[in-house]
Design a protein around this motif. Structure first.
Motif, short mmCIF file in Angstrom:
data_model
loop_
_atom_site.label_atom_id
_atom_site.label_comp_id
_atom_site.label_asym_id
_atom_site.label_seq_id
_atom_site.Cartn_x
_atom_site.Cartn_y
_atom_site.Cartn_z
N LEU A 15 0.88 -1.16 0.00
CA LEU A 15 0.00 0.00 0.00
C LEU A 15 0.92 1.22 0.00
O LEU A 15 1.52 1.55 1.02
N THR A 41 -3.27 -3.03 -6.20
CA THR A 41 -2.12 -2.39 -5.58
C THR A 41 -0.81 -2.96 -6.13
O THR A 41 -0.80 -4.00 -6.79
N TRP A 97 0.55 -7.75 3.47
CA TRP A 97 0.41 -6.37 3.03
C TRP A 97 1.32 -5.46 3.84
O TRP A 97 1.36 -5.55 5.07
N LEU A 143 -10.54 -2.90 0.47
CA LEU A 143 -9.37 -2.04 0.64
C LEU A 143 -9.70 -0.73 1.36
O LEU A 143 -8.96 -0.34 2.27
#
Length: 153
Positions: A15, A41, A97, A143
């Protein structure tokens, strides 16, 4: 005719958030279904022997041109599992992530591999409004909720 096996893989997603709170998103399509674009992403699968943090740093450099030391990606902020089709195959992907905050920068796509050059059509910084207003799907669909929990939006 039998269904092809699901390909198991590990991935790192990043991210990338700029100082205005916008998230870097890429637009592309599955080569097997090019008429259905979607946004996603930065990130991708791990190479043999690579840690998720190493993959995050590598993918960030390849897909954006931004080179950061491994310590700057920190620890994963979220982990999940997703299943999806791509190019006629099914994948089950365990992904970690990472959240990277950076000043806005000009994206360098010269590190794209062959499939990325063929399938990624656009790169854009998305605000919270862009997620609400999008007429195209983005992944993961939750998200905005994750970004809210992380204090990004």
């Amino acid at each position: 005719m039998s269904e092809s096996p699901v390909i198991e893989r590990r991935a790192a997603r990043v991210l990338v958030v700029d100082t205005a709170g916008r998230v870097l998103m890429l637009r592309g399509a599955d080569p097997a279904d090019p008429a259905r674009p979607y946004w996603f992403t930065v990130g991708g699968g791990l190479e043999p022997g690579e840690s998720v943090a190493e993959a995050a740093v590598r993918e960030l450099a390849e897909e954006t041109g931004l080179r950061l030391p491994i310590g700057e990606v920190g620890e994963p902020v979220w982990n999940d599992v997703t299943e999806f089709p791509f190019d006629g195959r099914r994948y089950r992907q365990e992904q970690s992530w990472f959240l990277v905050r950076v000043p806005s920068f000009e994206i360098d796509r010269s590190g794209f591999d062959e499939i990325e050059r063929a399938t990624v059509t656009e790169v854009a910084w998305w605000s919270s409004h862009d997620f609400v207003a999008s007429s195209e799907p983005f992944y993961p669909p939750d998200l905005p909720m994750l970004l809210g929990r992380l204090g990004v939006m």
